[in-house]
Design an enzyme around this catalytic site. Structure first.
Site, PDB file in Angstrom:
ATOM      1  N   THR A 214      91.233 -21.385  30.216  1.00 34.83           N
ATOM      2  CA  THR A 214      90.901 -22.782  30.504  1.00 34.83           C
ATOM      3  C   THR A 214      90.044 -22.894  31.766  1.00 34.83           C
ATOM      4  OG1 THR A 214      92.940 -23.493  29.412  1.00 34.83           O
ATOM      5  CG2 THR A 214      91.853 -25.100  30.831  1.00 34.83           C
ATOM      6  N   CYS A 215      90.360 -22.112  32.784  1.00 34.94           N
ATOM      7  CA  CYS A 215      89.573 -22.152  34.026  1.00 34.94           C
ATOM      8  C   CYS A 215      88.140 -21.690  33.770  1.00 34.94           C
ATOM      9  CB  CYS A 215      90.226 -21.277  35.092  1.00 34.94           C
ATOM     10  SG  CYS A 215      91.874 -21.832  35.572  1.00 34.94           S
ATOM     11  N   THR A 216      87.987 -20.663  32.967  1.00 30.62           N
ATOM     12  CA  THR A 216      86.645 -20.175  32.636  1.00 30.62           C
ATOM     13  C   THR A 216      85.868 -21.244  31.890  1.00 30.62           C
ATOM     14  OG1 THR A 216      87.416 -17.884  32.580  1.00 30.62           O
ATOM     15  CG2 THR A 216      85.356 -18.376  31.419  1.00 30.62           C
TER      16      THR A 216
ATOM     17  N   LEU B 172      84.902 -24.114  34.452  1.00 33.12           N
ATOM     18  CA  LEU B 172      83.850 -23.787  35.411  1.00 33.12           C
ATOM     19  C   LEU B 172      82.519 -23.470  34.724  1.00 33.12           C
ATOM     20  CD1 LEU B 172      85.854 -21.859  38.155  1.00 33.12           C
ATOM     21  CD2 LEU B 172      85.221 -24.271  38.058  1.00 33.12           C
TER      22      LEU B 172
END
Length: 154
Positions: free
Chosen positions: A44-46, A49
């Site tokens: 999810t972070c990838t 961002l």
């Protein structure tokens, strides 16, 4: 946790590019999109961002800079930023002081992590947008953040 309309807590932290960034350096020049995320190179972070990376020029046209923050160290930030060619810095938060100042440090599990949150700070250093996710699998899209920036700039 600071609220919309409050002065944003200042900071001075080293990033993956070796430079030190402080909130005060952007005062009068840029809006700051301060993005807290749980971990480098996680799904999810990838996705989050990379979405911001893909809209980087749109953010720049609105006089905005993005600063990413997690509880990961500089080594992890460097690998993550290089792997996905992020044009914005990822700040190391030793002792999790910035996460604490913004009220986004989660203390569950084995290690503390940053809750997924976005603060947009205007050119005068005032928080104009705040969103803290209730579940870390959700994220704010660049479309939503760009709309908030347009409203702030109007």
């Amino acid at each position: 946790m600071p609220n919309v309309g409050d002065p944003a807590p200042d900071f001075s932290l080293v990033a993956n590019d070796g430079q030190t960034y402080s909130l005060s350096q952007f005062r009068g020049k840029n809006h700051v999109v301060l993005v807290f995320y749980p971990g480098d190179d996680t799904p999810t972070c990838t996705a989050q961002l990379c979405d911001y990376r893909d809209g980087w020029e749109d953010f720049r046209q609105l006089d905005a800079v993005i600063l990413g923050v997690s509880t990961n160290d500089l080594t992890a930030h460097k690998k993550f930023a290089e792997k996905y060619s992020f044009p914005f810095p990822l700040l190391e938060d030793p002792g999790n002081q910035l996460c604490k100042a913004y009220g986004v440090l989660m203390l569950g599990g084995l290690l503390p992590v940053a809750n997924r949150a976005v603060f947009i700070i205007d050119k005068q250093g005032i928080i104009r947008y705040r969103h803290v996710e209730m579940l870390p699998i959700f994220k704010r899209s660049r479309t939503e953040l760009l709309a908030a920036l347009r409203q702030i700039a109007a």
